[in-house]
Design an enzyme around this catalytic site. Structure first.
Site, mmCIF file in Angstrom:
data_model
loop_
_atom_site.group_PDB
_atom_site.id
_atom_site.type_symbol
_atom_site.label_atom_id
_atom_site.label_comp_id
_atom_site.label_asym_id
_atom_site.label_seq_id
_atom_site.Cartn_x
_atom_site.Cartn_y
_atom_site.Cartn_z
ATOM 1 N N GLY A 50 1.275 -0.858 -0.330
ATOM 2 C CA GLY A 50 -0.156 0.146 -0.094
ATOM 3 C C GLY A 50 0.572 1.176 -0.306
ATOM 4 O O GLY A 50 2.129 1.709 0.297
ATOM 5 N N THR A 51 0.957 2.053 -0.510
ATOM 6 C CA THR A 51 1.287 3.325 -0.688
ATOM 7 C C THR A 51 1.006 4.437 0.370
ATOM 8 O O THR A 51 1.323 4.079 1.246
ATOM 9 C CB THR A 51 1.235 3.999 -1.999
ATOM 10 O OG1 THR A 51 0.065 4.028 -2.486
ATOM 11 C CG2 THR A 51 1.954 2.379 -2.720
#
Lengths: 274, 281
Positions: A50-51
Site C-alpha cells: 500500500g502506498t
C-alpha cells in the site's frame, strides 16, 4: 482436563485478568497473530504494498485520506484497495507497507478496541489506543526485518482535549505524535511538501479534505506507486473524518466533487502554483 | 482407628450439588428476558450502575445472569472472548448464540460434575434476528442443561411465579413500553403472594435491549429520562429512538437526553445496508 471434555470452553477463555484480545489470542491460539508465524530465514517476498496516506487536522477534528493503489514491484496489484479504516467510534488507521499483514493488523486492532469496550464497559483513551497499536507494530519487527514492513498512521478525536490528534509509527514500534498534518508511504515526501504550502491553522473540515486530496494528487504526480484520481473508473481516494460526532467516511459523491475541483484547478497549472 | 472412606451414592451427590447451587441462585433478585416487536428486552432489579447483570456479547447477542457475580462475570468474559475470536477468525456473521450456548452448557456441565463446587449461576444467551421468527433465547442452568425458550424467560430468586404470570400475559408483538411495564410489574410482585407489591422505580432497574433495527451492534442499555418515559403509562414513548445519544463518548447507553442526527457505524468500510448480504445466522 480441557481436552477430554468435549467442547467445554478451554481454560484460556475463563482465565481472569486481561481485557486485551491480542493477549488472549496469544495465549490460546498464537497462530492467529501475524507476529507469531515464523518465516523461513533469508527469503524476501514480493507482496502487494500500500502506498500513500495523508492526515490533516482542522479546528475540532482530523481528516485521514488514502489513495487506492497497491503495487507489487512495478505492477499495479490492486487499483481500488481501501487503506483507511475506522477502528472505533473515534479513531482511524491508515496503512502503508505490506498490505496483507497491514490489513490483518488493522482487523486485529479493531477487535482489540471493541473487545476492551465490551469487557471494561468503557472507551479506551486515545493514548491507550495509540500505545496498543505501537505494541502490535513492535511485535511485527521480525517480519519487518524480512521485508514485510507495516507502517501505519493513527488518528483520532481526543474526547478529553477536544481535538483531533495524529500519531505516526516506525517499524520498531516507536510512536510519535505529529502536529498539524502528516503523511506516510512511498508518496509521503511529495504529500508533505504539498501540505506544507496548503495547510494553515483554522481550516474547517471541507478545507482539510481539500488539502488532503490535493496532497494525494501531488504524491501521485511524482510517485509512480501512488494512484492518482481515476476519473474514468470513478475511483476516488478514501476519506474519513473524525470529530466530536464520531468517525465517518465521506460519501463518494462528496469526494468526487472535491477531486474534480482539484483536477480542474490543475488544468494548465500542473504544479498548483498560486 | 483408620478412617473408612464412606460411600455416597451418585444420586445423592448430584442432588446435594444441585440443592447447593439452587440455594445460591435463589438468594439473588430476578431477571426477566422477553421479546417485543422491535427486539429482545432485558430487565433486572439491580441498583448498581456498574456491576451489570446484563451485557453485550456481540453484534446481535447479549448475556443475562443471576447468581454469584464473580462466577457469571467470568462466564461473560469467556463469552466475549469466544464471540470475538470466532468473528475474527471467520466473519462477523458467523457468530451465533447457539454455538455460545453449547459452549456454556459444556462448561457448566463439566464444572457441575468435576469441580469441588458447582457454579451458582443461571444465565440467558439471547440473539436478536432480522425478524421476530429469528429471535433465539437460550436458558442455561448451573448443571449445564440448556433450554431453547420461546418469547420469555424469568430466572433468579422468585422466578417461578413470574414465569407463570408471563405464560398468561406475554403475547407476541408487545411494544417495548408494554413489555417493560409487564416485566417491572412482575418483578415487583411479592413472591409469597401475601405481602404488598413493590413499585420498582427506574433507578432500581437495569434495562437493556437488543434492538432489531440497529445496524451492526444492536445492544443498548436504557437509563435516565428515556427509561422513565418508557415506564410511564401516561407517556406516549413506546420504543427506543433509532439513533444514539448526541453526547460525545461511549454510546452504549440510551438516556433520551438528546438524540443525534445520524449514528456512525465504525468498523464497516461503508455504511451497512440493512438486510444486505449479512445472512441470517
Amino acid at each position: 482436563m480441557t481436552g477430554s471434555s468435549g467442547r467445554r470452553l478451554p481454560d484460556a477463555f475463563l482465565a481472569p485478568g486481561s481485557s486485551s484480545f491480542t493477549e488472549f489470542v496469544g495465549a490460546h491460539d498464537p497462530g492467529l497473530l501475524p507476529s507469531r508465524r515464523p518465516l523461513p530465514p533469508g527469503t524476501t517476498l514480493d507482496a502487494p504494498h500500500g502506498t500513500t496516506i495523508v492526515t490533516v487536522t482542522y479546528a475540532g477534528g482530523v481528516v485521514m485520506a488514502g489513495d487506492r493503489r497497491a503495487t507489487m514491484g512495478s505492477l499495479i496489484a490492486n487499483r481500488d484497495m481501501e487503506k483507511v479504516f475506522l477502528t472505533d467510534e473515534y479513531s482511524a488507521v491508515g496503512i502503508a507497507g505490506t498490505a496483507g499483514i497491514a490489513i490483518e493488523l488493522v482487523r486485529l486492532f479493531q477487535v482489540e478496541l471493541e473487545h476492551y469496550e465490551k469487557i471494561e464497559g468503557a472507551l479506551m483513551s486515545l493514548e491507550g489506543k495509540a500505545n496498543r497499536l505501537a505494541s502490535m507494530i513492535r511485535s511485527n519487527l521480525g517480519l519487518a526485518m524480512q521485508g514485510l514492513t507495516v507502517v501505519p498512521m493513527f488518528a483520532g478525536y481526543d474526547l478529553e482535549a477536544n481535538l483531533g490528534r495524529i500519531f505516526s509509527y516506525d517499524v520498531t514500534g516507536g510512536c510519535y505524535e505529529e502536529h498539524d498534518h502528516h503523511s506516510v508511504g512511498s508518496g509521503s515526501l511529495f504529500a508533505r511538501g504539498s501540505m506544507k504550502k496548503t495547510w494553515h491553522a483554522g481550516l474547517d473540515r471541507a478545507g482539510a479534505v481539500s488539502v488532503a486530496v490535493e496532497a494525494l494528487y501531488d504524491a501521485a504526480d511524482d510517485d509512480s506507486a501512488t494512484g492518482g484520481p481515476d476519473v474514468s473508473r470513478r475511483i476516488w481516494p478514501t476519506v474519513a473524518s473524525l470529530d466530536v460526532d464520531g468517525a465517518a467516511f465521506l460519501p463518494d459523491d462528496d469526494v468526487a466533487s472535491v477531486v474534480e475541483a482539484v483536477v480542474a484547478a490543475r488544468n494548465g497549472n500542473p504544479g498548483g502554483a498560486r | 482407628m483408620t478412617s473408612m472412606p464412606f460411600y455416597v451414592s451418585p444420586e445423592q451427590l448430584m442432588k446435594d450439588r444441585a440443592d447447593f447451587a439452587r440455594k445460591g441462585i435463589a438468594r439473588g433478585r430476578s431477571v426477566v428476558v422477553l421479546g417485543y416487536d422491535g427486539g429482545i428486552a432485558f430487565v433486572a432489579e439491580n441498583p448498581s450502575r456498574s456491576l451489570h447483570k446484563v451485557s453485550e456479547i456481540y453484534d446481535r447477542i447479549a448475556f443475562a445472569a443471576v447468581g454469584k457475580y464473580n462466577e457469571f462475570e467470568n462466564l461473560r468474559v469467556a463469552g466475549v472472548r469466544y464471540a470475538d475470536l470466532r468473528g475474527y477468525s471467520y466473519d462477523r456473521s458467523d457468530v451465533a448464540a447457539r454455538g455460545l450456548a453449547n459452549a456454556y452448557a459444556q462448561t457448566l456441565g463439566t464444572v457441575f460434575t468435576q469441580e469441588s463446587k458447582p457454579y451458582e449461576v443461571e444465565i440467558v444467551v439471547a440473539e436478536v434476528g432480522r425478524t421476530p421468527d429469528g429471535d433465539q433465547i437460550y436458558r442455561l442452568t448451573y448443571d449445564g442443561s440448556v433450554a431453547d425458550e420461546h418469547g420469555f424467560v424469568a430466572m433468579g430468586g422468585a422466578a417461578e411465579p413470574i414465569e407463570e404470570a408471563l405464560q398468561e400475559r406475554w403475547v407476541e408483538g408487545l411494544s417495548l413500553g408494554d413489555a417493560l411495564a409487564l416485566a417491572v410489574e412482575l418483578l415487583g410482585k411479592d413472591p409469597t403472594g401475601n405481602g404488598a407489591d413493590r413499585q420498582l422505580s427506574a433507578d432500581q432497574l437495569e434495562v437493556a435491549v437488543l434492538d432489531r433495527n440497529r445496524p451492526r451492534r444492536t445492544f443498548r442499555r436504557i437509563a435516565g429520562p428515556l427509561l422513565e418515559r418508557l415506564l410511564s403509562p401516561a407517556d406516549p414513548t413506546s420504543d427506543v429512538p433509532a439513533t444514539d445519544d448526541d453526547s460525545p463518548g461511549h454510546h452504549d447507553v440510551l438516556t433520551g437526553d438528546s438524540v443525534r442526527d445520524a449514528s456512525t457505524n465504525p468498523e464497516t468500510q461503508r455504511p451497512d445496508v440493512l438486510d444486505g448480504d449479512d445472512s441470517e445466522s
